[in-house]
Design a protein around this motif. Structure first.
Motif, mmCIF file in Angstrom:
data_model
loop_
_atom_site.group_PDB
_atom_site.id
_atom_site.type_symbol
_atom_site.label_atom_id
_atom_site.label_comp_id
_atom_site.label_asym_id
_atom_site.label_seq_id
_atom_site.Cartn_x
_atom_site.Cartn_y
_atom_site.Cartn_z
ATOM 1 N N THR A 1 0.832 -1.201 0.000
ATOM 2 C CA THR A 1 0.000 0.000 0.000
ATOM 3 C C THR A 1 0.866 1.250 0.000
ATOM 4 O O THR A 1 0.591 2.209 -0.732
ATOM 5 C CB THR A 1 -0.936 0.007 1.213
ATOM 6 O OG1 THR A 1 -1.761 -1.169 1.180
ATOM 7 C CG2 THR A 1 -1.828 1.230 1.204
ATOM 8 N N CYS A 2 1.920 1.272 0.814
ATOM 9 C CA CYS A 2 2.841 2.411 0.825
ATOM 10 C C CYS A 2 3.503 2.588 -0.533
ATOM 11 O O CYS A 2 3.667 3.719 -1.016
ATOM 12 C CB CYS A 2 3.908 2.209 1.897
ATOM 13 S SG CYS A 2 3.335 2.508 3.584
ATOM 14 N N ASP A 3 3.900 1.477 -1.132
ATOM 15 C CA ASP A 3 4.524 1.524 -2.441
ATOM 16 C C ASP A 3 3.573 2.142 -3.470
ATOM 17 O O ASP A 3 3.975 3.003 -4.268
ATOM 18 C CB ASP A 3 4.909 0.103 -2.869
ATOM 19 C CG ASP A 3 5.851 0.080 -4.046
ATOM 20 O OD1 ASP A 3 7.071 -0.016 -3.823
ATOM 21 O OD2 ASP A 3 5.372 0.174 -5.197
ATOM 22 N N ALA A 4 2.314 1.714 -3.426
ATOM 23 C CA ALA A 4 1.331 2.242 -4.377
ATOM 24 C C ALA A 4 1.044 3.717 -4.115
ATOM 25 O O ALA A 4 0.885 4.506 -5.054
ATOM 26 C CB ALA A 4 0.042 1.425 -4.295
ATOM 27 N N CYS A 5 0.971 4.107 -2.839
ATOM 28 C CA CYS A 5 0.717 5.514 -2.512
ATOM 29 C C CYS A 5 1.840 6.409 -3.019
ATOM 30 O O CYS A 5 1.582 7.469 -3.613
ATOM 31 C CB CYS A 5 0.559 5.690 -0.999
ATOM 32 S SG CYS A 5 -0.996 5.056 -0.333
ATOM 33 N N LEU A 6 3.081 6.009 -2.793
ATOM 34 C CA LEU A 6 4.205 6.803 -3.267
ATOM 35 C C LEU A 6 4.265 6.831 -4.789
ATOM 36 O O LEU A 6 4.585 7.857 -5.390
ATOM 37 C CB LEU A 6 5.515 6.252 -2.710
ATOM 38 C CG LEU A 6 5.865 6.603 -1.268
ATOM 39 C CD1 LEU A 6 7.270 6.121 -0.934
ATOM 40 C CD2 LEU A 6 5.768 8.093 -1.020
ATOM 41 N N SER A 7 3.961 5.695 -5.414
ATOM 42 C CA SER A 7 3.930 5.663 -6.876
ATOM 43 C C SER A 7 2.852 6.595 -7.406
ATOM 44 O O SER A 7 3.063 7.333 -8.375
ATOM 45 C CB SER A 7 3.689 4.234 -7.369
ATOM 46 O OG SER A 7 4.748 3.386 -7.001
ATOM 47 N N ASN A 8 1.676 6.552 -6.764
ATOM 48 C CA ASN A 8 0.566 7.424 -7.131
ATOM 49 C C ASN A 8 0.981 8.893 -7.056
ATOM 50 O O ASN A 8 0.787 9.677 -7.996
ATOM 51 C CB ASN A 8 -0.590 7.168 -6.182
ATOM 52 C CG ASN A 8 -1.948 7.215 -6.865
ATOM 53 O OD1 ASN A 8 -2.939 6.814 -6.282
ATOM 54 N ND2 ASN A 8 -2.031 7.692 -8.093
ATOM 55 N N ALA A 9 1.556 9.279 -5.919
ATOM 56 C CA ALA A 9 1.988 10.665 -5.733
ATOM 57 C C ALA A 9 3.135 11.020 -6.664
ATOM 58 O O ALA A 9 3.200 12.139 -7.199
ATOM 59 C CB ALA A 9 2.386 10.888 -4.281
ATOM 60 N N GLY A 10 4.050 10.081 -6.881
ATOM 61 C CA GLY A 10 5.186 10.343 -7.753
ATOM 62 C C GLY A 10 4.783 10.545 -9.196
ATOM 63 O O GLY A 10 5.301 11.440 -9.883
ATOM 64 N N VAL A 11 3.864 9.719 -9.688
ATOM 65 C CA VAL A 11 3.366 9.886 -11.054
ATOM 66 C C VAL A 11 2.707 11.250 -11.214
ATOM 67 O O VAL A 11 2.890 11.937 -12.224
ATOM 68 C CB VAL A 11 2.376 8.750 -11.408
ATOM 69 C CG1 VAL A 11 1.600 9.080 -12.670
ATOM 70 C CG2 VAL A 11 3.119 7.437 -11.579
#
Length: 430
Positions: free
Chosen positions: A282-292
């Motif tokens: 979930t953390c990985d997806a959240c950071l990816s979401n924000a990074g994109v």
């Protein structure tokens, strides 16, 4: 698929062409892994203690269905045109106007990263008998969770499929060990609670409203809008909702969530490993979401800079207990985020009609969209102030959408709502 082209697409700078979209399976598993979060069990458990079992069950079901309808309306458009969340914001708010809602959503989804870092540190403290609230432990967890994203090892949403089977195993163990022996007593106890029912609905809705608004970062890989809606049904109705319900039933069985990890035996350590895997994903997806989102807003910014800045913000929030109260945090999100979605829905389904996102916004800043979003947020918070039981997204999003359409009708050129210009370059399938 060519790796270099895939890396370019993953930044969200360009729409995904039809020839390189991945269909239903990848987005469905990505959403399911993302939303089968341990945080949903925490939220469901808190709602049971504050609403009572029956009201909590009704609240999570209603809140999740409202969330699904809201996010599916946005996801259909994103999936049909292959747009990331920031590209969709640019199509609605204008190239520069999109920076405001984009940065807002990016910061809020980073808040979820911070929440899961704090949650992981807390359960590690219980399981390993470490001091609670350790800033050092929070920082260590934050760095470990953020490093794969910064180094581009995890490939963003590709890893989210890991969490779903892990949490299915977790749920099976919890049901067999803690719920089945008390199955006849789960619906006993208090009927209602001190928390207003509408507040419970808002809290359930708020669990994934940020990522639901940013759903384009996942469903742009679908081939059609209908596939995007199906992927989100997997994520919200078949993944998030069951885990919210599981949280309600765990609390109804008079089991504290922390008790699941306090036994210090093989079973509790297995549950700990499964939850850590889910929280990492979930953390990985959240950071990816924000990074994109940040990379799409500022294409010239190196990925390592964008992702590291977001990770630092998340670790600071976690270390300072900025988002520690799940109920207050999700209630805040349920008022803040939906007006942005209300403007997107009004723009796509009413203002553009059959044109869709085939044309860019003429103005660099859609003033009407920003005014409407701000007004919708204000309406939602005023509503909560005067009636704590109001279902905030059902007043904030419609208010923003209606005001946007009103402004676009009377002053389209002056307020920047006109569309035209060149194509976005995306392809769509009906």
């Amino acid at each position: 698929m060519d790796l270099r082209r895939n890396l370019t697409d993953s930044t969200g700078v360009q729409p995904i062409p039809l020839s390189r979209r991945r269909g239903l399976l990848f987005p469905a598993f990505a959403w399911s892994g993302f939303t089968s979060a341990f945080a949903s069990i925490i939220v469901g458990s808190q709602l049971q203690s504050e609403l009572g079992t029956f009201d909590a069950l009704f609240a999570v079901i209603l809140g999740n269905w409202i969330l699904f309808v809201y996010a599916a309306a946005i996801g259909f458009a994103a999936g049909r045109w292959g747009l990331s969340s920031q590209l969709m914001l640019e199509a609605v708010f204008g190239r520069w106007g999109a920076l405001i809602p984009g940065l807002l959503l990016g910061c809020l989804v980073t808040g979820w990263f911070a929440f899961h870092v704090m949650l992981t540190a807390a359960i590690l403290s219980v399981a390993l008998r470490l001091p609670s609230g350790s800033v050092v432990l929070i920082c260590i967890v934050g760095v470990l969770f953020a490093t794969p994203v910064i180094a581009r090892i995890s490939r963003g949403f590709n890893v989210t499929a890991i969490a779903y089977p892990a949490m299915i195993v977790f749920a099976g163990i919890v049901i067999a060990r803690y719920l089945a022996p008390k199955s006849l007593d789960l619906l006993d106890g208090t009927i209602g609670g001190a928390l207003p029912f509408g507040t419970g609905v808002c809290i359930a809705f708020g669990t994934f409203v940020v990522s639901g608004t940013m759903t384009g970062d996942i469903v742009r890989y679908c081939r059609t809008g209908n596939e995007a809606v199906q992927a989100m049904a997997f994520g919200f109705l078949l993944s998030n909702l069951p885990f919210l319900i599981l949280g309600v039933l765990v609390a109804a069985a008079r089991v504290r969530v922390t008790d699941l990890f306090a036994a210090h035996n093989a079973l509790s350590f297995l549950l700990l490993a499964l939850v850590i895997a889910s929280n990492w994903v979930t953390c990985d997806a959240c950071l990816s979401n924000a990074g994109v989102t940040l990379k799409s807003a500022f294409p010239g910014m190196p990925w390592i800079v964008a992702s590291a800045a977001i990770a630092l913000l998340g670790v600071l929030l976690a270390a300072n207990n900025g988002v520690g109260d799940a109920s207050r945090w999700t209630l805040f999100l349920s008022a803040t985020v939906p007006p942005c979605g209300g403007v997107i829905v009004a723009d796509y389904y009413v203002l553009r009609v059959r044109m869709g996102f085939a044309r860019k916004r003429v103005a660099l800043v859609n003033i009407a969209a920003l005014i409407a979003m701000g007004a919708g947020i204000a309406v939602a918070f005023v509503g909560l102030q005067y009636d704590p039981g109001v279902i905030a997204p059902l007043i904030g999003a419609p208010a923003a959408g209606a005001l946007y359409l009103l402004l676009s009708r009377f002053a389209p050129g002056r307020l920047g709502t006109e569309v035209g210009g060149t194509s976005l370059g995306a392809e769509a399938l009906d």
